[in-house]
Design a protein around this motif. Structure first.
Motif, PDB file in Angstrom:
ATOM      1  N   CYS A 166      -3.934   3.403  13.208  1.00 18.76           N
ATOM      2  CA  CYS A 166      -3.832   3.302  11.996  1.00 18.76           C
ATOM      3  C   CYS A 166      -3.347   4.555  11.002  1.00 18.76           C
ATOM      4  O   CYS A 166      -3.937   5.783  12.127  1.00 18.76           O
ATOM      5  CB  CYS A 166      -4.352   2.301  10.672  1.00 18.76           C
ATOM      6  SG  CYS A 166      -6.433   2.575  10.662  1.00 18.76           S
ATOM      7  N   ASP A 188      -7.295  -7.976   7.155  1.00 19.34           N
ATOM      8  CA  ASP A 188      -7.514  -8.900   5.673  1.00 19.34           C
ATOM      9  C   ASP A 188      -6.550  -9.892   6.426  1.00 19.34           C
ATOM     10  O   ASP A 188      -6.923 -11.208   6.121  1.00 19.34           O
ATOM     11  CB  ASP A 188      -6.656  -7.912   4.451  1.00 19.34           C
ATOM     12  CG  ASP A 188      -7.598  -6.989   4.619  1.00 19.34           C
ATOM     13  OD1 ASP A 188      -8.966  -6.883   4.746  1.00 19.34           O
ATOM     14  OD2 ASP A 188      -7.560  -6.348   2.506  1.00 19.34           O
ATOM     15  N   PRO A 213      -6.076   0.017   1.388  1.00 19.60           N
ATOM     16  CA  PRO A 213      -4.755   0.050   2.791  1.00 19.60           C
ATOM     17  C   PRO A 213      -4.322   1.639   3.088  1.00 19.60           C
ATOM     18  O   PRO A 213      -4.539   2.466   2.767  1.00 19.60           O
ATOM     19  CB  PRO A 213      -3.251  -0.647   1.929  1.00 19.60           C
ATOM     20  CG  PRO A 213      -3.978  -0.622   0.434  1.00 19.60           C
ATOM     21  CD  PRO A 213      -5.782  -0.578   0.160  1.00 19.60           C
ATOM     22  N   SER A 214      -4.551   1.251   4.646  1.00 21.01           N
ATOM     23  CA  SER A 214      -4.209   2.611   5.143  1.00 21.01           C
ATOM     24  C   SER A 214      -2.861   3.156   4.725  1.00 21.01           C
ATOM     25  O   SER A 214      -2.774   4.074   5.555  1.00 21.01           O
ATOM     26  CB  SER A 214      -4.007   2.262   6.867  1.00 21.01           C
ATOM     27  OG  SER A 214      -5.902   1.157   6.705  1.00 21.01           O
ATOM     28  N   HIS A 215      -2.090   2.434   4.314  1.00 19.76           N
ATOM     29  CA  HIS A 215      -0.867   2.763   4.294  1.00 19.76           C
ATOM     30  C   HIS A 215      -1.147   4.258   2.655  1.00 19.76           C
ATOM     31  O   HIS A 215       0.033   4.576   2.759  1.00 19.76           O
ATOM     32  CB  HIS A 215       0.089   2.176   4.461  1.00 19.76           C
ATOM     33  CG  HIS A 215       0.664   1.191   5.821  1.00 19.76           C
ATOM     34  ND1 HIS A 215       0.258   1.602   6.440  1.00 19.76           N
ATOM     35  CD2 HIS A 215       1.731   0.860   6.327  1.00 19.76           C
ATOM     36  CE1 HIS A 215       0.228   1.079   7.539  1.00 19.76           C
ATOM     37  NE2 HIS A 215       1.607   0.311   7.413  1.00 19.76           N
ATOM     38  N   GLY A 229       0.782  -1.349  -0.069  1.00 17.06           N
ATOM     39  CA  GLY A 229      -0.382  -0.044  -0.207  1.00 17.06           C
ATOM     40  C   GLY A 229       0.547   1.357  -0.328  1.00 17.06           C
ATOM     41  O   GLY A 229      -0.045   2.975  -0.726  1.00 17.06           O
ATOM     42  N   SER A 239      -4.932  -1.533  11.145  1.00 14.09           N
ATOM     43  CA  SER A 239      -4.751  -1.481   9.882  1.00 14.09           C
ATOM     44  C   SER A 239      -5.438  -2.406   8.850  1.00 14.09           C
ATOM     45  O   SER A 239      -5.899  -2.973   8.950  1.00 14.09           O
ATOM     46  CB  SER A 239      -3.217  -0.937   9.268  1.00 14.09           C
ATOM     47  OG  SER A 239      -2.582  -1.694   9.032  1.00 14.09           O
ATOM     48  N   ASN A 240      -5.739  -2.136   7.699  1.00 11.95           N
ATOM     49  CA  ASN A 240      -6.848  -2.217   6.796  1.00 11.95           C
ATOM     50  C   ASN A 240      -6.051  -3.852   6.259  1.00 11.95           C
ATOM     51  O   ASN A 240      -6.536  -5.043   5.725  1.00 11.95           O
ATOM     52  CB  ASN A 240      -7.264  -1.859   5.839  1.00 11.95           C
ATOM     53  CG  ASN A 240      -8.663  -1.286   5.407  1.00 11.95           C
ATOM     54  OD1 ASN A 240      -9.692  -1.148   6.753  1.00 11.95           O
ATOM     55  ND2 ASN A 240      -8.338   0.668   5.011  1.00 11.95           N
ATOM     56  N   GLU A 241      -4.522  -3.311   5.941  1.00  6.58           N
ATOM     57  CA  GLU A 241      -3.221  -4.704   6.366  1.00  6.58           C
ATOM     58  C   GLU A 241      -3.057  -5.629   6.928  1.00  6.58           C
ATOM     59  O   GLU A 241      -3.463  -7.002   6.690  1.00  6.58           O
ATOM     60  CB  GLU A 241      -1.736  -3.938   5.730  1.00  6.58           C
ATOM     61  CG  GLU A 241      -1.781  -2.923   4.749  1.00  6.58           C
ATOM     62  CD  GLU A 241      -2.050  -1.802   4.936  1.00  6.58           C
ATOM     63  OE1 GLU A 241      -2.000  -0.592   4.141  1.00  6.58           O
ATOM     64  OE2 GLU A 241      -2.790  -1.129   5.653  1.00  6.58           O
TER      65      GLU A 241
END
Length: 419
Positions: free
Chosen positions: A285, A271, A316-318, A48, A266-268
């Motif tokens: 995040c 998941d 993705p949070s990044h 991300g 975070s979404n990473e």
């Protein structure tokens, strides 16, 4: 007369011969090196980041480029190893002639990049490397750091645990678990005094697995025996995934709550971890749809999905902080009007951009980005098994109150024998 015309034509030919290569050279792309971990335990966190860089670069290129030139991103995989960071950053500077480098997810990678920035006097923007030493003992005029600092993470983790888990608890107990590495030690340095200030009678247990540990059963057995009210979790990347899955399998979360300083919100992470994260767990995040939820944020997410060619709802949070890194650098280059390293680094000091999470800027003395981080408890989205941050409880925590003041920064450098 003919001789004069011959001299004139020869002169025009020579001017053209020298002018055209210069024009061609001016149209050569601006080269940006990107050194991240694309293989191994940290790879899922870095994809991300590169997407955020590439999205910003693509938008700049489509709007006419930077100083009249396109930007090209050259990637290198450090495989999570500091020696490869040093090797590739030197190669990018000396062979590829890059104008700028981004990279450094972990602290050891960030430390390697800061040394290269100092040695080669080349502007380098570090994404991670949360340790406060990156902007104190290891500070140089040529590197900048985006990541939330360990001082902010440790103190906020303590505040969240005190306010959300330990209010009114008799004989409160916390188990602090981290790999034995720079990040974990530095978070510990700020977490312990803070939690004792918030909860003076707290009893603290500690577990320090080695870096890269895969079998956490000895530490999980300790947690089960001590029966702490909260697990203060500071293991990250693939280690966090393995650790939390084993904790869930061995029943830790039946009686112990989870609060993590390792961006597992975070979404990473979400998941991958899914049900291994107990509902109600607090973590943080950089960016999430739960905050601020504005039209500007939604439009950014749609731009990303269109650029990525995906219909996947979760972003993705990044992506957002990595996008900001390029935009901050772009603003500095435009301000400087040149790619010359000294001028760009000077222009980056104090540079500011506006975002949907508020202004983001770089402090002029320690080169730390001032942004914020989003803390909240994880819950299931209504009518779905998808984990989201609870919109009712999510909070945006500014980082600046947790950073060193200019006086504290100088004092830290003097204590380290640098000033």
């Amino acid at each position: 007369m003919m001789k004069s015309w011959g001299v004139l034509l020869f002169g025009m030919f020579m001017i053209a011969a020298f002018a055209f290569p210069v024009q061609a050279q001016e149209k050569d792309p601006i080269k940006v090196g990107a050194i991240y971990t694309f293989t191994g335990a940290m790879a899922f966190l870095n994809e991300g980041i590169v997407d955020g860089h590439l999205l910003a670069i693509d938008e700049i290129n489509k709007s006419g480029g930077l100083l009249g030139r396109k930007i090209e991103l050259i990637k290198r995989d450090d495989a999570g190893k500091a020696d490869l960071v040093t090797r590739y950053s030197r190669e990018l500077i000396m062979r590829e002639k890059v104008d700028f480098i981004v990279g450094g997810y972990g602290t050891i990678q960030a430390m390697a990049l800061s040394a290269v920035a100092r040695d080669f006097k080349k502007p380098i923007f570090i994404f991670g490397g949360h340790s406060t030493r990156i902007t104190t003992e290891d500070w140089s005029p040529y590197h900048f750091r985006y990541a939330i600092t360990t001082s902010a993470e440790g103190k906020t983790l303590a505040k969240i645990i005190a306010e959300e888990y330990l209010k009114g608890v008799k004989d409160p107990k916390v188990y602090y678990e981290t790999w034995d590495f720079e990040f974990g030690r530095d978070v510990h340095r700020y977490f312990i005094p803070a939690i004792k200030e918030y909860v003076p009678n707290v009893k603290i247990y500690e577990g320090w697995p080695r870096v890269g540990e895969t079998d956490y059963s000895p530490y999980i057995s300790q947690i089960l025996a001590y029966k702490p009210h909260v697990l203060a979790h500071v293991i990250f990347a693939g280690g966090a995934v393995a650790n939390l899955k084993q904790c869930a399998q061995m029943g830790v979360f039946k009686n112990t709550k989870l609060a993590s300083a390792s961006v597992v919100a975070s979404n990473e992470y979400r998941d991958i971890l899914k049900d291994a994260i107990p509902l109600g767990s607090w973590s943080w995040c950089y960016d999430d749809e739960s905050y601020p939820g504005t039209e500007e944020q939604k439009e950014f997410y749609e731009r990303y999905r269109k650029w990525k060619g995906t219909t996947k709802r979760v972003v993705p949070s990044h992506v957002w902080p990595a996008y900001n890194m390029i935009k901050l650098w772009e603003a500095a280059v435009r301000k400087a009007g040149t790619l010359e390293s000294e001028a760009v680094c000077k222009a980056m000091e104090g540079i500011k951009i506006d975002t949907y999470n508020g202004p983001v800027w770089i402090r002029d003395f320690d080169h730390q980005v001032v942004s914020g981080h989003i803390w909240g408890p994880l819950v299931k989205k209504p009518g779905s098994d998808e984990l989201i941050l609870d919109p009712e409880k999510t909070r945006y925590v500014p980082v600046e109150p947790y950073l060193f003041t200019k006086e504290e920064w100088h004092a830290a450098r003097k204590a380290a024998g640098i000033e």
